[in-house]
Design a protein around this motif. Structure first.
Motif, PDB file in Angstrom:
ATOM      1  N   ILE A  80       1.193  -0.733  -0.073  1.00  0.00           N
ATOM      2  CA  ILE A  80      -0.138   0.045  -0.262  1.00  0.00           C
ATOM      3  C   ILE A  80       0.836   1.367   0.035  1.00  0.00           C
ATOM      4  O   ILE A  80       0.207   2.021  -0.603  1.00  0.00           O
ATOM      5  N   PHE A  81       1.695   0.853   0.648  1.00  0.00           N
ATOM      6  CA  PHE A  81       2.846   2.204   1.246  1.00  0.00           C
ATOM      7  C   PHE A  81       4.110   1.979   0.469  1.00  0.00           C
ATOM      8  O   PHE A  81       4.731   3.587  -0.158  1.00  0.00           O
ATOM      9  N   LYS A  82       4.385   1.586  -0.407  1.00  0.00           N
ATOM     10  CA  LYS A  82       5.280   1.768  -1.292  1.00  0.00           C
ATOM     11  C   LYS A  82       5.915   2.690  -2.293  1.00  0.00           C
ATOM     12  O   LYS A  82       7.191   3.346  -2.459  1.00  0.00           O
ATOM     13  N   PHE A  89     -10.731  -1.275  -8.281  1.00  0.00           N
ATOM     14  CA  PHE A  89     -10.840  -3.184  -7.867  1.00  0.00           C
ATOM     15  C   PHE A  89     -11.055  -3.198  -9.671  1.00  0.00           C
ATOM     16  O   PHE A  89     -12.136  -2.544  -9.982  1.00  0.00           O
ATOM     17  N   ASN A  90     -10.470  -4.165 -10.747  1.00  0.00           N
ATOM     18  CA  ASN A  90     -11.300  -3.882 -11.918  1.00  0.00           C
ATOM     19  C   ASN A  90     -12.625  -4.739 -12.115  1.00  0.00           C
ATOM     20  O   ASN A  90     -13.300  -4.476 -12.664  1.00  0.00           O
ATOM     21  N   LYS A 130      -5.021  -6.105  -2.187  1.00  0.00           N
ATOM     22  CA  LYS A 130      -5.799  -7.065  -3.108  1.00  0.00           C
ATOM     23  C   LYS A 130      -6.459  -5.678  -4.423  1.00  0.00           C
ATOM     24  O   LYS A 130      -6.526  -6.284  -5.320  1.00  0.00           O
ATOM     25  N   ALA A 131      -6.197  -5.097  -4.490  1.00  0.00           N
ATOM     26  CA  ALA A 131      -6.711  -3.482  -5.050  1.00  0.00           C
ATOM     27  C   ALA A 131      -5.703  -3.909  -6.375  1.00  0.00           C
ATOM     28  O   ALA A 131      -4.623  -4.187  -6.020  1.00  0.00           O
ATOM     29  N   ASP A 132      -6.838  -3.968  -7.541  1.00  0.00           N
ATOM     30  CA  ASP A 132      -5.971  -3.846  -9.052  1.00  0.00           C
ATOM     31  C   ASP A 132      -4.691  -2.948  -9.545  1.00  0.00           C
ATOM     32  O   ASP A 132      -3.518  -2.575  -9.806  1.00  0.00           O
ATOM     33  N   ASN A 133      -4.554  -1.403  -8.242  1.00  0.00           N
ATOM     34  CA  ASN A 133      -4.074  -0.285  -9.000  1.00  0.00           C
ATOM     35  C   ASN A 133      -4.609   0.638  -7.428  1.00  0.00           C
ATOM     36  O   ASN A 133      -5.855   0.873  -6.916  1.00  0.00           O
TER      37      ASN A 133
END
Length: 366
Positions: free
Chosen positions: A160-162, A251-252, A360-363
């Protein structure tokens, strides 16, 4: 350290109005006056006057408490219910042989060594953080015992924070102390609180103290009640920070979610903000979303019938939403929710932490 006698005035303030009955999750499944603070106070007031002794029977009623704090919020007299119960529990337990065994198991030598061993074993499975050259945000991360042993949360945070210039400071904290407080081991709780407070005082130039465990967050905020600690302890959930930074998650595929608010989570405003920033997420608030999941540490062992009913009620409310995921911010609640869904045969809804779900988000857009 205050004794039960020190709370005699507080006990006298209880007007026996019964508002605690409408607030108490236990009373909903077990309508017994001794299950709520009103009944407990009547017994404890008798103890302070010398009419009663702290017996095993009274201790059983002290254990019949989730420590959720709902009665505190409803009490018109402003009585600190949980602190009184903790003091009474301490006075009873210190007279028992069981307490001596518990004190050994909860000592830093035994309990602390177990956590350190778990952290050591899990270290190779944790992502290696690359320190940002010019971090715009610096946080002190209170990991909690579960995350010291399990490395998965570190992976979620890293994903998430990368791409955010954030500095994560991780002092070698002790347990927050809630397990000790719940079992009446006030000496061990104060030891942990003083140690953790000293580490917090030694940290400088940070913006927030962050945790992903609602119980840790709530317990740390309680330190000033038990020990001398001058600084204001502002502890937040990772969710608060994510909402503040306005991170967006795509999320797709459409996903249906619901949220379980842990008893110890004081503020859940961040949830609505986060879900607004999630594309393709349909949030359905379950009935009694802020009612206890029923686990509450050792409560489920000592009061398994009431716990089973609470767990079942929560699982049924989750199932009504037909959610793909039920999200929460407490490692203990995750276990309780999984047990409940398994009990009623719900194999569709998955139980996840907020960080796991967002990872889990795709983007992820910053």
């Amino acid at each position: 350290m205050k004794t039960l006698k020190d709370f005699e005035k507080e006990l006298n303030k209880c007007s026996k109005c019964g508002l605690c009955q409408s607030a108490c999750p236990i009373f909903q499944v077990n309508p017994n006056d001794c299950a709520v603070s009103k009944g407990k106070f009547i017994m404890l007031h008798g103890v302070t006057k010398g009419d009663l002794k702290l017996s095993k029977n009274i201790n059983n009623y002290l254990d019949m408490c989730l420590k959720c704090g709902k009665c505190n919020n409803f009490c018109p007299s402003g009585i600190d219910v949980c602190r009184i119960i903790n003091s009474a529990k301490y006075e009873y337990m210190k007279t028992t042989f069981t307490a001596k065994i518990i004190n050994i198991l909860e000592s830093r030598m035994v309990f602390g060594s177990f956590i350190k061993l778990g952290a050591l074993i899990s270290k190779p499975f944790r992502p290696k953080y690359k320190a940002s050259k010019d971090p715009t945000t610096s946080v002190v991360y209170f990991k909690g015992c579960v995350n010291q042993i399990c490395p998965k949360t570190d992976k979620y945070i890293h994903k998430i924070f990368k791409n955010i210039p954030i500095e994560i400071i991780e002092p070698d904290f002790d347990c927050c102390g809630l397990p000790f407080l719940s079992e009446g081991n006030l000496e061990r709780f104060e030891q942990a609180a003083k140690y953790n407070s000293k580490l917090l005082n030694s940290c400088t130039d940070y913006n927030y103290i962050i945790t992903d465990c609602a119980s840790c967050e709530s317990t740390i905020k309680e330190y000033p009640k038990y020990i001398n600690f001058d600084n204001n302890i502002n502890v937040y959930n990772w969710g608060n920070l994510i909402a503040l930074l306005n991170i967006k998650f795509k999320f797709n595929n459409p996903i249906r979610v619901t949220f379980h608010r842990p008893c110890h989570l004081e503020n859940d405003v961040f949830i609505n903000q986060i879900f607004k920033n999630c594309e393709n997420i349909n949030y359905i608030q379950m009935e009694d979303y802020d009612n206890c999941c029923g686990l509450a540490g050792s409560f489920a062992i000592k009061n398994h019938k009431q716990a089973k009913q609470l767990i079942s009620n929560k699982a049924k409310n989750i199932s009504i939403t037909e959610a793909d995921y039920v999200i929460t911010t407490c490692p203990s609640c995750i276990i309780g929710l999984k047990l409940g869904l398994a009990m009623i045969g719900n194999k569709k809804t998955k139980v996840v932490s907020l960080l796991e779900f967002l990872s889990k988000a795709d983007n992820i857009v910053y």
